[in-house]
Scaffold this motif. Sequence first.
Motif, PDB file in Angstrom:
ATOM      1  N   GLU A  45      -9.689  -1.982  -8.145  1.00 58.70           N
ATOM      2  CA  GLU A  45     -10.152  -1.312  -9.503  1.00 58.70           C
ATOM      3  C   GLU A  45     -11.516  -1.693  -9.423  1.00 58.70           C
ATOM      4  O   GLU A  45     -12.200  -0.669  -9.752  1.00 58.70           O
ATOM      5  CB  GLU A  45      -9.512  -2.396 -10.622  1.00 58.70           C
ATOM      6  N   GLN A  53       0.773  -1.201   0.072  1.00 57.20           N
ATOM      7  CA  GLN A  53      -0.116  -0.084   0.116  1.00 57.20           C
ATOM      8  C   GLN A  53       1.046   1.360  -0.119  1.00 57.20           C
ATOM      9  O   GLN A  53       2.023   1.236   0.699  1.00 57.20           O
ATOM     10  CB  GLN A  53      -0.863   0.104   1.289  1.00 57.20           C
ATOM     11  N   PRO A  54       0.629   2.394  -0.527  1.00 56.92           N
ATOM     12  CA  PRO A  54      -0.638   2.773  -1.284  1.00 56.92           C
ATOM     13  C   PRO A  54      -0.581   2.472  -2.570  1.00 56.92           C
ATOM     14  O   PRO A  54      -1.366   2.786  -3.512  1.00 56.92           O
ATOM     15  CB  PRO A  54      -0.670   4.141  -1.154  1.00 56.92           C
ATOM     16  N   HIS A  55       0.448   1.431  -3.299  1.00 62.01           N
ATOM     17  CA  HIS A  55       0.605   1.213  -4.626  1.00 62.01           C
ATOM     18  C   HIS A  55      -0.649   0.460  -5.381  1.00 62.01           C
ATOM     19  O   HIS A  55      -0.928   0.470  -6.372  1.00 62.01           O
ATOM     20  CB  HIS A  55       1.918   0.659  -5.024  1.00 62.01           C
ATOM     21  N   ILE A  69      -7.698  -6.010  -8.590  1.00 62.33           N
ATOM     22  CA  ILE A  69      -6.682  -5.004  -7.986  1.00 62.33           C
ATOM     23  C   ILE A  69      -5.371  -4.957  -8.855  1.00 62.33           C
ATOM     24  O   ILE A  69      -5.259  -6.001  -9.903  1.00 62.33           O
ATOM     25  CB  ILE A  69      -6.274  -5.454  -6.543  1.00 62.33           C
ATOM     26  N   GLN A 127      -4.302  -0.689  -6.142  1.00 60.98           N
ATOM     27  CA  GLN A 127      -5.552   0.124  -6.347  1.00 60.98           C
ATOM     28  C   GLN A 127      -6.696  -0.949  -6.542  1.00 60.98           C
ATOM     29  O   GLN A 127      -6.462  -2.180  -7.168  1.00 60.98           O
ATOM     30  CB  GLN A 127      -5.407   0.651  -7.802  1.00 60.98           C
TER      31      GLN A 127
END
Length: 378
Positions: free
Chosen positions: A359, A353-355, A377, A357
């Motif tokens: 989706e 995190q925070p990479h 994700i 996401q």
Amino acid sequence: LREHDPVYWDQRFQSWVVTRHADVIAVLRDPRFTAKRAFQDAFWESEDFLAAFGQPVRVLNRQMLFLDHPDHTRLRSLVSGAFTPRVVENMRASIQHEVDTLLDDIMPKGGMEVIADLAYPLASTVIATLLGIPPEDHAKFVKWSDDYGALIDGNKSQIEHVICLLQSFSEFTNYFRKFVDQHKSDPQDDLMQAMINAEEQGGRLNEDELLGNFALLIAAGHITTAHLIGNGLLALLQNPEQFYQLKQNSDLISSAVMEFLRYDSPTQSTERIPIVDLEIAGKHIKKGQSVLLGLGAANHDPAQFPDPDHLDLSRTDNRHVAFGYGAHFCLGSPLARLEAELAFNTLLQRLIQPHIQLEKYEYTPSIAFHNLKYLHIT
Ligand code: HEM
């Protein structure tokens, strides 16, 4: 509803719905209720219907989930030894190996479809290996298991749909015949063999029970576990501070998995039927009426769980009913918990995190289950 009308009649489901934790537990421990379900009523037992679908209906009705003592006790005791915490603990290394292999394959691709690429393959491989079913057949029984889930979900309004699901269930149980024959000519050291021996040796289970309970173990053994992984990961992605907390403190993993089960329960409801007229929380319930027990609702009851809508990974005294309660308490709970603990531990080590996401995701419409169709994700 839980506060103002905790036991209400739902016209759409033609069922009472019980939503308080204390009432759900009271029903699940009350011997005046049977686990025999609505597919043992007049609709399912009409002559025409049975002429066409007698075999799958008969097999369905011999699954331990839908039986009372003494048949339930007899069937459950035959397989319960395979799922004790001690036996399951011996599977730790092989489950970890499966998690690592799956993630090694998925992670370099950048994005991940958590349900199809991780949760289902993991949970189906573990239960199939335990029973002695080859990996090349997994896709087949995942589809049959999903259809079985829809069958017991209880929507009988579309008869064509029910018929399709019964045909699928029939294929599911027939599929096991070849393994029974193979195991009889070439005995193996697996759970299927232990059950076949029990059928052959003292007639402790008949053929319907053998085939029906294979299907139950396969289906119950992986769908819900897969969705525990999906629902739990979604909860973490929606609560990034808890994601960090768990990533930094792996000692929390066991209580975190229990909290995922409570917070977003894969099995949202089950059903019982009273065998006499009775009352629940002041409401008169007639013998034979369906009573839906809201496991998910009970797991958010503020009378039992302080701040119930908050995801609290270190929640103590977490007496959720996500695995049910009483005689039918989930047989596979130690296995499901271990699979989820290893999956989350490994995922959290690898995801940053925070990479990552979130989706997109979508739930499958259902009364009994809260299952993600997909969870993408990147
Ligand atoms: C029973 C949930 C995993 C096998 C149950 C029940 C619930 C449940 C709520 C009780 C239903 C009732 O009382 O009507 C779950 C959840 C799981 C999970 C949420 C995963 C997160 C597993 C696994 C197995 C399994 C891994 C492996 C074999 C069974 C069986 C029963 C059962 C055989 C019937 C027990 C009986 O009738 O005595 N499960 N389950 N479940 N579960 Fe699970």
